[in-house]
Design a protein around this motif. Structure first.
Motif, PDB file in Angstrom:
ATOM      1  N   THR A   5      -3.708  -6.590   0.560  1.00 18.61           N
ATOM      2  CA  THR A   5      -2.753  -5.533   0.265  1.00 18.61           C
ATOM      3  C   THR A   5      -2.495  -5.507  -1.243  1.00 18.61           C
ATOM      4  O   THR A   5      -2.382  -6.543  -1.887  1.00 18.61           O
ATOM      5  CB  THR A   5      -1.410  -5.746   0.997  1.00 18.61           C
ATOM      6  OG1 THR A   5      -0.924  -7.040   0.677  1.00 18.61           O
ATOM      7  CG2 THR A   5      -1.561  -5.624   2.494  1.00 18.61           C
ATOM      8  N   ILE A   6      -2.448  -4.298  -1.773  1.00 20.14           N
ATOM      9  CA  ILE A   6      -2.242  -4.113  -3.203  1.00 20.14           C
ATOM     10  C   ILE A   6      -1.036  -3.183  -3.365  1.00 20.14           C
ATOM     11  O   ILE A   6      -0.953  -2.172  -2.659  1.00 20.14           O
ATOM     12  CB  ILE A   6      -3.483  -3.439  -3.848  1.00 20.14           C
ATOM     13  CG1 ILE A   6      -4.775  -4.073  -3.322  1.00 20.14           C
ATOM     14  CG2 ILE A   6      -3.421  -3.500  -5.369  1.00 20.14           C
ATOM     15  CD1 ILE A   6      -6.006  -3.218  -3.540  1.00 20.14           C
ATOM     16  N   PRO A   7      -0.109  -3.507  -4.278  1.00 20.15           N
ATOM     17  CA  PRO A   7       1.010  -2.588  -4.486  1.00 20.15           C
ATOM     18  C   PRO A   7       0.501  -1.196  -4.871  1.00 20.15           C
ATOM     19  O   PRO A   7      -0.427  -1.077  -5.667  1.00 20.15           O
ATOM     20  CB  PRO A   7       1.775  -3.219  -5.653  1.00 20.15           C
ATOM     21  CG  PRO A   7       1.359  -4.658  -5.665  1.00 20.15           C
ATOM     22  CD  PRO A   7      -0.039  -4.701  -5.122  1.00 20.15           C
ATOM     23  N   ALA A   8       1.105  -0.160  -4.257  1.00 23.74           N
ATOM     24  CA  ALA A   8       0.656   1.212  -4.499  1.00 23.74           C
ATOM     25  C   ALA A   8       0.685   1.551  -5.999  1.00 23.74           C
ATOM     26  O   ALA A   8      -0.187   2.244  -6.508  1.00 23.74           O
ATOM     27  CB  ALA A   8       1.518   2.191  -3.714  1.00 23.74           C
ATOM     28  N   SER A 141      -0.091   2.070   3.344  1.00 27.10           N
ATOM     29  CA  SER A 141       0.787   1.572   4.410  1.00 27.10           C
ATOM     30  C   SER A 141       1.732   2.690   4.845  1.00 27.10           C
ATOM     31  O   SER A 141       1.911   3.676   4.131  1.00 27.10           O
ATOM     32  CB  SER A 141       1.573   0.364   3.921  1.00 27.10           C
ATOM     33  OG  SER A 141       2.425   0.760   2.860  1.00 27.10           O
ATOM     34  N   ASN A 145       4.218   2.053   0.237  1.00 25.03           N
ATOM     35  CA  ASN A 145       4.369   1.103  -0.873  1.00 25.03           C
ATOM     36  C   ASN A 145       3.140   0.259  -1.156  1.00 25.03           C
ATOM     37  O   ASN A 145       3.042  -0.363  -2.206  1.00 25.03           O
ATOM     38  CB  ASN A 145       5.544   0.153  -0.596  1.00 25.03           C
ATOM     39  CG  ASN A 145       6.864   0.892  -0.580  1.00 25.03           C
ATOM     40  OD1 ASN A 145       7.017   1.880  -1.280  1.00 25.03           O
ATOM     41  ND2 ASN A 145       7.792   0.441   0.242  1.00 25.03           N
ATOM     42  N   LEU A 146       2.233   0.220  -0.188  1.00 28.51           N
ATOM     43  CA  LEU A 146       1.078  -0.662  -0.334  1.00 28.51           C
ATOM     44  C   LEU A 146      -0.214   0.083  -0.027  1.00 28.51           C
ATOM     45  O   LEU A 146      -0.209   1.062   0.719  1.00 28.51           O
ATOM     46  CB  LEU A 146       1.175  -1.843   0.641  1.00 28.51           C
ATOM     47  CG  LEU A 146       2.309  -2.840   0.444  1.00 28.51           C
ATOM     48  CD1 LEU A 146       2.399  -3.753   1.656  1.00 28.51           C
ATOM     49  CD2 LEU A 146       2.083  -3.658  -0.819  1.00 28.51           C
ATOM     50  N   GLU A 148      -3.718  -0.910   1.734  1.00 29.64           N
ATOM     51  CA  GLU A 148      -4.265  -1.998   2.540  1.00 29.64           C
ATOM     52  C   GLU A 148      -5.772  -1.835   2.740  1.00 29.64           C
ATOM     53  O   GLU A 148      -6.233  -0.751   3.086  1.00 29.64           O
ATOM     54  CB  GLU A 148      -3.584  -2.009   3.917  1.00 29.64           C
ATOM     55  CG  GLU A 148      -2.063  -2.145   3.826  1.00 29.64           C
ATOM     56  CD  GLU A 148      -1.342  -1.918   5.148  1.00 29.64           C
ATOM     57  OE1 GLU A 148      -0.208  -2.394   5.282  1.00 29.64           O
ATOM     58  OE2 GLU A 148      -1.921  -1.266   6.037  1.00 29.64           O
TER      59      GLU A 148
END
Ligand SMILES: [Zn+2]
Length: 167
Positions: A5-8, A141, A145-146, A148
């Motif tokens: 998962t990477i922050p948006a 997500s 916010n993420l 994935e």
């Protein structure tokens, strides 16, 4: 295959390593791509009400992250080309079946047209899988916010968590 998962915000800022998330290969391009969230499972029920209500709800709930530079590798290009060719091939096959069987005077005609319908649907599904997002395997997500990547490559996971690291 770890789930990554990477922050948006990081994706939207284009701060990603030049390593393909899906295949772990050195990126050949940093692609501009719009990533979307998956439609919630319950939305499928709305199909009964019709394609339009379904699309309206799915679009309303959909979260988007615009990635200005998503790593894209040679395998991504190959995968996209293959899916597109297979998809289009099945659609062409569907039309050939229609032409061949439409003039047939027997039970074979019904079977042939059914086959054509199946080939057409399969062709559409496979061709859709050649879209940029489908190839990246990355989804936003539900809360937006993420980003994935469900089946990320280990090498991508490593470089992502070790900024400055090389393959
Ligand atoms: Zn790739």
């Amino acid at each position: 295959m770890p789930m990554v998962t990477i922050p948006a915000g990081q994706v939207a800022a284009g701060h990603l390593p030049p390593v393909c998330a899906r295949h772990g290969e050195q990126a050949t391009a940093m692609k501009k791509v719009n990533l979307f969230s998956k439609p919630p499972a319950w939305a499928a029920v709305l199909i009964i009400a019709g394609v339009l209500p379904y699309l309206i709800v799915v679009m309303a709930l959909r979260k988007t992250v615009k990635a200005p530079a998503w790593p894209w590798c040679a395998k991504c290009t190959a995968q996209r080309t293959r899916n597109l060719l297979i998809g289009l091939g099945l659609i062409v096959l569907a039309f050939v079946l229609i032409v061949v069987f439409a003039s047939a005077q027997s039970d074979a005609a019904a079977l042939g047209l059914l086959l054509a319908f199946v080939a057409f649907l399969a062709g559409i599904i496979v061709a859709t899988r050649s879209s940029t997002q489908a190839v990246t395997g990355a989804f936003v997500s539900k809360d937006g916010n993420l980003v994935e990547v469900a089946k990320a490559d280990e090498r991508f996971a490593y470089v992502l968590s070790h900024p400055g690291a090389r393959l």
